[in-house]
Design an enzyme around this catalytic site. Structure first.
Site, PDB file in Angstrom:
ATOM      1  N   SER A  11      -6.674   5.397  13.152  1.00  0.00           N
ATOM      2  CA  SER A  11      -6.750   4.047  13.714  1.00  0.00           C
ATOM      3  C   SER A  11      -5.349   3.444  13.788  1.00  0.00           C
ATOM      4  O   SER A  11      -4.401   3.979  13.218  1.00  0.00           O
ATOM      5  CB  SER A  11      -7.631   3.192  12.782  1.00  0.00           C
ATOM      6  N   TYR A  38      -1.234  -7.653  -2.313  1.00  0.00           N
ATOM      7  CA  TYR A  38      -0.687  -6.922  -1.155  1.00  0.00           C
ATOM      8  C   TYR A  38       0.853  -6.982  -1.197  1.00  0.00           C
ATOM      9  O   TYR A  38       1.524  -5.968  -0.994  1.00  0.00           O
ATOM     10  CB  TYR A  38      -1.236  -7.543   0.132  1.00  0.00           C
ATOM     11  N   THR A  74      -4.690  -4.620  14.816  1.00  0.00           N
ATOM     12  CA  THR A  74      -5.268  -3.278  14.587  1.00  0.00           C
ATOM     13  C   THR A  74      -6.664  -3.507  14.002  1.00  0.00           C
ATOM     14  O   THR A  74      -7.179  -4.622  14.046  1.00  0.00           O
ATOM     15  CB  THR A  74      -4.441  -2.475  13.548  1.00  0.00           C
TER      16      THR A  74
END
Ligand SMILES: NC(=O)c1ccc[n+]([C@@H]2O[C@H](COP(=O)([O-])OP(=O)(O)OC[C@H]3O[C@@H](n4cnc5c(N)ncnc54)[C@H](O)[C@@H]3O)[C@@H](O)[C@H]2O)c1
Length: 268
Positions: free
Chosen positions: A12, A150, A185
């Site tokens: 992906s 993150y 995305t």
């Protein structure tokens, strides 16, 4: 001649586009992901673009799956020249709300997945005097509010890449680290976090990107070719990084305002 590349998270988004960019130069691709349907699609696209290769399911949390993938690269392609540690997931939430399980999950994939990828493939890239490309994020450099796990994982990827850059210089192994800002995305499909409306806020940032995953893959291709270590594909990312280096307090002040904005939006 160098013409063999391995990509994690190739089913992906950016991983697929990186595979396609190199495929257009006729490269052999070892495509890995946990998403096998996505991998099959990428392999078809790679062949249409002028490359070839094979797919193998690989969860980057599992070191034995990465070493098995390295062995497959040796037996099917005779080795590997470029390793792209790209697989990653999204997360968000203020520090006080994130659980320790949220931290473990994020670090296991986005940081330890890259550490394990580097470790499993280092013998092969040492042999080929090849390159490692690690996909980090602008989050590593800017520490935006509401995504501390993150930010830490991606900052770790930058620190690991800097460590490898100096340790492997004598062995002529090339190291690159990529820090994109947000771009569109399927990344938000993997989102994990305690506050659902933060997912919507981050999704909007992905949609707003002026450049696509294909543009970023092309930028990476050109910067790697020029031997650039830290690759910042977005104009605004390069500008923000310059300010952070000259006047970090200006960025902290901006991020503190953003934190307040995010907190008030979260309550609505
Ligand atoms: N999209 C953005 O805004 C953005 C910005 C900066 C950095 N990045 C980074 O780019 C990289 C690629 O993300 P993307 O935006 O293309 O997202 P994406 O979700 O489209 O692609 C990520 C791929 O990684 C795979 N993956 C997830 N967990 C995995 C695991 N444990 N093992 C193997 N594969 C796994 C997914 O199945 C998926 O195919 C990630 O490291 C991400 O953090 C993305």
């Amino acid at each position: 001649m160098q013409n063999r590349m391995m990509v994690t998270g190739a089913g992906s988004g950016l991983g697929r586009e990186i595979a396609l960019r190199w495929a257009r130069e006729g490269w052999q691709l070892a495509l890995s992901d946990v998403n096998e349907a996505g991998l099959a699609e990428t392999l078809k696209m790679v062949r249409d673009a002028g490359g070839d290769g094979f797919t193998q399911r690989c969860d980057v949390r599992d070191y034995s799956q990465l070493t098995a993938l390295a062995q497959a690269c040796e037996s099917k392609l005779g080795g590997i020249d470029v390793v792209v540690n790209n697989a990653g997931v999204a997360s968000g939430g203020f520090f006080e709300e994130l659980s320790l399980e949220d931290w473990d999950w994020q670090i296991a994939i986005n940081l330890m997945g890259v550490v394990k990828g580097c470790k499993a493939f280092l013998p092969l890239v040492q042999k080929s005097q090849g390159k490692i490309i690690n996909i980090a994020s602008m989050a590593a450099l800017m520490q935006a509010p509401g995504m501390s796990n993150y930010n830490v994982a991606k900052a770790g990827v930058v620190a690991l890449s800097e460590s490898l850059l100096v340790e492997l210089k004598q062995q002529e192994v090339g190291i690159h680290v990529v820090c994109p800002s947000f771009f569109q995305t399927n990344l938000m499909d993997s989102y994990r976090g305690p506050t659902p409306n933060m997912k919507a806020q981050i999704s909007k940032l992905l949609e707003a990107s002026p450049i696509s995953a294909a543009d970023i893959a092309d930028y990476i291709y050109r910067q790697v070719d020029e031997g650039v270590f830290m690759i910042l594909p977005h104009d605004e990312g390069r500008a923000a990084w310059k300010i952070k280096q000259q006047n970090p307090q200006a960025i902290y002040d901006e991020m503190a305002l953003l934190a307040e904005k995010k907190r008030s939006k979260r309550k609505t």
